[in-house]
Design an enzyme around this catalytic site. Structure first.
Site, PDB file in Angstrom:
ATOM      1  N   ALA A   1      28.010  66.199   9.243  1.00 20.86           N
ATOM      2  CA  ALA A   1      28.718  66.760  10.328  1.00 20.86           C
ATOM      3  C   ALA A   1      28.542  67.687  10.341  1.00 20.86           C
ATOM      4  O   ALA A   1      26.920  68.291  10.201  1.00 20.86           O
ATOM      5  CB  ALA A   1      30.136  67.096   9.489  1.00 20.86           C
ATOM      6  N   CYS A   2      28.840  68.699  10.998  1.00 18.03           N
ATOM      7  CA  CYS A   2      27.886  70.141  11.277  1.00 18.03           C
ATOM      8  C   CYS A   2      26.367  70.014  11.896  1.00 18.03           C
ATOM      9  O   CYS A   2      25.719  68.840  11.241  1.00 18.03           O
ATOM     10  CB  CYS A   2      28.137  71.019  10.218  1.00 18.03           C
ATOM     11  SG  CYS A   2      30.060  71.151   9.590  1.00 18.03           S
ATOM     12  N   THR A   3      26.172  70.223  13.505  1.00 20.72           N
ATOM     13  CA  THR A   3      25.011  70.356  13.744  1.00 20.72           C
ATOM     14  C   THR A   3      24.869  71.743  14.163  1.00 20.72           C
ATOM     15  O   THR A   3      25.494  72.704  15.066  1.00 20.72           O
ATOM     16  CB  THR A   3      24.625  69.828  14.934  1.00 20.72           C
ATOM     17  OG1 THR A   3      25.299  68.625  14.392  1.00 20.72           O
ATOM     18  CG2 THR A   3      23.599  69.436  14.925  1.00 20.72           C
TER      19      THR A   3
END
Length: 679
Positions: A27-29
């Site tokens: 998740a999350c970039t």
């Protein structure tokens, strides 16, 4: 990314001592584009928050709120129930904004606010965090680091495992044992993602101060888990990796580089003696040496991420890092199979300049530029997807995105503005970005509902529902909704440019400026939210077979005009900008600008002083409607298939994107000249 105690739907354990979660926490970039590489000279940075990894598109309510400046009494503390972190409040703390979970302030704040990102009144901005703790199955040096300086989360999970094991031995059921472990383990009170913005933003006046405060707390209290944090002010941007419970390294980000970083550490070597540009824990090398993991390059330089991290990226990290690098730099000499990617990257074409639209496209990217890959949320029925599938990969613009945001800092604005943020609130692939300054004083009510299921009066839930309708009926809508929002965003960008130009020289007091930008933000969001509700209803009608409703959505000329701007310089009457309409034939008229480059002709704006105190700046709203629709109609099939192989400012930009960008430059020059003559 979140690692919540109460609401988590995947195992909190992330290290080898724990059992592998059923669903990987990919998740999350985050991304950064240095100011020397951007068209307007700003640092651009941001992140997509991905959560909660459920079937279908993500559904996790987000609120956009302003925390008022507050006076505290002795003994008052910041409390984050998610990690047990407590920290004394200062006597007075500054106003700041956050995009927080809808479950914020739930009783004892058991799940934390998860403020995610925001501005404070001193002009400091922050996004927190890209979670970087390795996954349980991953091998690498982190396993040995864990034995020397384990994150608080690891220690807490170990304690819970012991409590559960004992309870099971005493005859308790699995459910009873889990409940007992959750309710009786000792929280160590370390700093985690859930409280970072609430700790930093109300207290610091520069980005460096923010990093120094983070460092102090990590030295004293330790880290709950691994994270990457970005903190900026109008002058500089800092990138910080939290590597173990007490070890960290932060660098002042260089102006001529760009980076894309999903959920793992990326830092290479740094000069630890360069105190101006590096802030690091004193034992970051010593801990690695003690763990036997210290890794060096051929020149003897200590390699940070390789000393503390896994020896191979997870498939989700690999696909997003590779896709992001190749989107921003199509000719970059990188390959999907590379073991590691450099954090600090120099574009192949150094004269290329990036725009905020390139940042939006990065966060929406679904491998349109990499035809060998497809998003793993499009796996067809009956297809057996492998763990590291050769075709279906985790995309940047995946179904789990709930909070895409892009920040622009370094504009020539008064310090209190902080910069401009572009907020998505919903899946990036089908939600519109809207802009705001850091000095707004409040937000509209539709950003406040805390409901955990669909609420028609909620901005987040409306955006989430639109994405659900679009993704569940992809053959009907294709990229119709995304293309509609892109057209809206083009008008917003012009409107925002006009605001930026005005406030650079307006000479307003902080109170005057914050009042005006808040008023304009309310006006903008009112128009956009009404459009979102209309789009939602038209989509529902189109799904039922209403062809007229579908045609309406495809016709971007049906978009509303954006509201007038309330701009008034200090000690002067308001100014009104009137933009004449132009026809499609105007796009074919080419003139030469002062640098000899071709630009699309457009009528010069008329700038006149107004006596009426209610006069407003009339923004250049959708003068490109007809042109946009004409070109979209012609190119729609191609756009649906590829969405262009390069960023919108790349070599294959559409005629429309190029012409409108040049028109904006021509307008800005004429506008600035007229301002000087009339103000």
């Amino acid at each position: 990314m979140k690692s919540k105690h109460i609401k988590t739907i995947f195992a909190a354990a992330l290290f080898s001592t724990m059992v592998l979660a059923a669903k990987p926490a990919e998740a999350c970039t985050g991304f950064i584009i240095g100011k020397d590489l951007t068209e307007d000279g700003t640092f651009m940075f941001g992140r997509t928050e991905d959560y909660p990894f459920q079937d279908g598109n993500a559904a996790h309510n987000k609120n956009f709120i302003v925390h008022e400046a507050t006076t505290y009494q002795d003994g008052d503390v910041l409390h984050e129930g998610d990690t047990g972190f407590n920290y004394p409040h200062e006597a007075t703390e500054m106003k700041y904004t956050t995009v927080s979970d809808g479950s914020r302030d739930d009783g004892e704040n058991l799940n934390g606010d998860y403020g995610e990102h925001g501005f404070n009144e001193a002009g400091v901005s922050m996004t927190a965090t890209v979670t970087a703790s390795p996954l349980a199955y991953q091998k690498g040096n982190h396993k040995e680091i864990e034995k020397v300086d384990p994150f608080a989360q690891v220690l807490e999970e170990q304690e819970k495992a012991k409590i559960k094991e004992k309870a099971l031995a005493e005859g308790k059921t699995e459910e009873e044992a889990d409940a007992l472990a959750e309710s009786t383990y000792h929280r160590l009170g370390a700093l985690g993602e859930s409280g970072m913005t609430d700790l930093i933003l109300p207290r610091v006046k520069t980005a460096r101060e923010g990093v120094e405060l983070m460092a102090k707390v990590l030295d004293d209290r330790g880290a709950y888990d691994g994270n990457i944090v970005l903190i900026a002010d109008p002058n500089e941007l800092w990138y910080m990796e939290i590597l173990s419970r007490h070890q960290y390294v932060a660098i002042k980000y260089p102006a001529d580089k760009f980076s894309v970083f999903p959920n793992t550490w990326f830092l290479g070597s740094v000069d630890f003696n360069d105190k101006e540009n590096v802030i690091a824990s004193k034992d970051v090398i010593a801990v690695a040496k003690k763990a036997g993991t210290a890794t060096y390059d051929k020149d003897g330089n200590f390699l940070i991420a390789r000393s503390y991290g896994p020896n191979k990226y997870s498939p989700g990290d690999q696909s997003r890092a590779f896709a992001g690098i190749k989107w921003l730099d199509p000719d970059a000499d990188v390959h999907y199979e590379d073991q590691f990617y450099d954090l600090l990257r120099t574009p192949t074409h150094k004269d290329h300049k990036y725009t905020v639209q390139d940042a939006f496209a990065l966060q929406r990217n679904r491998f349109e530029h990499l035809p060998q890959f497809k998003p793993d949320d499009e796996v067809p029925a009956g297809y057996h997807k492998k763990w590291d599938d050769p075709v279906y990969k985790y995309a940047l613009g995946n179904r789990n995105v709930i909070d895409p945001h892009v920040y622009q800092t370094g504009l020539k604005l008064p310090v209190g503005f902080g910069g401009v943020a572009w907020m998505g609130l919903g899946q990036s692939r089908n939600t519109p970005y809207i802009s705001y300054y850091g000095n707004i004083t409040k937000t509209p009510d539709y950003f406040h509902p805390q409901s955990q299921s669909y609420d028609t009066n909620s901005w987040y839930w409306t955006a989430q529902h639109i994405d659900e309708l679009a993704s569940s009926n992809a053959s009907l809508f294709g990229k119709t909704i995304q293309n509609r929002w892109k057209a809206l965003e083009r008008a917003e960008i012009k409107r925002q440019k006009m605001q930026n130009d005005f406030y650079e020289t307006a000479g307003l007091t902080a109170e005057q400026a914050s009042g005006a930008v808040t008023q304009d933000f309310f006006a903008l969001t009112d128009v956009v939210f009404k459009e979102m509700k209309l789009v939602e209803s038209k989509m529902e009608a189109a799904i039922k077979g209403d062809r007229a409703a579908l045609a309406y959505l495809e016709d971007v000329s049906t978009l509303p005009e954006l509201p007038a701007l309330h701009l008034k310089k200090a000690d002067s009457a308001p100014t009104s900008f009137e933009q004449k309409k132009f026809d499609l034939k105007d796009l074919d008229k080419i003139v030469q600008n002062e640098n000899g480059k071709s630009i699309h002709h457009m009528v010069t704006p008329i700038v006149t002083p107004e006596k009426d105190m209610k006069a407003m700046v009339k923004q250049v709203a959708h003068q490109d409607k007809a042109a946009t629709y004409s070109l979209m109609t012609t190119e729609k099939k191609a756009m649906d298939k590829t969405d262009n192989a390069l960023p919108e400012t790349g070599a294959k930009s559409s005629l429309l994107a190029s012409s409108l960008g040049l028109v904006s430059l021509a307008l800005a020059g004429a506008l600035m000249k007229k301002k000087k003559e009339t103000v």
